[in-house]
Design an enzyme around this catalytic site. Structure first.
Site: not given
Length: 156
Positions: A119-120
């Site tokens: 989850p950048c």
């Protein structure tokens, strides 16, 4: 290497992987859905669809992203950011043990090959701004709102 594409609320997602795990997930504005989903990718497709339906907060299918040792370290730290929460690039650099590595951390973040799963999108600027996102800032905003929806309080 197997590949499949399917429609999400944010565009066409494409997944690539083999018996070692999913190596790439990307998003595009345009594309064509694949017909049959290869068996090896079915669990990944199912879990991503569950995420968009609001029924999944983490992913546990087999992953095999390719990158340097440093990139792998950053991506692992991203996975540890809880659903619905954010962290700044500076705080992520501190967590990884080197505040001076902020640019390298941001670069590794931008090279994340597993869209949504790593989850950048949960990494923001120190001032709370939605800085840099390979999929477009509108997608980052959508994902953060999806993970942390504002609920209307009942007046009665």
């Amino acid at each position: 290497m197997e590949i499949t594409s399917f429609t999400t609320p944010l565009g066409i997602a494409t997944i690539m992987g083999d018996e070692n795990g999913v190596s790439k997930i990307s998003i595009a504005d345009e594309g064509v859905e694949s017909g049959e989903i290869p068996v090896i990718l079915q669990e990944a497709v199912t879990q991503i669809k569950e995420y968009f339906e609001g029924n999944r907060t983490h992913f546990n299918f087999k992953r095999n992203p390719q990158g340097t040792d440093f990139q792998q370290k950053v991506w692992q730290a991203l996975i540890e950011i809880p659903y619905g929460q954010t962290i700044s690039y500076l705080d992520l650099s501190k967590k990884l043990g080197d505040v001076k590595a902020i640019r390298a951390v941001a670069s590794a973040n931008g090279k994340n090959p597993l869209w949504i799963v790593v989850p950048c999108h949960r990494v923001i600027g120190t001032d709370g701004s939605l800085t840099g996102y390979a999929g477009g800032l509108w997608r980052k905003k959508w994902l953060l709102e999806h993970e942390n929806p504002t609920t209307q309080q009942s007046l009665f």
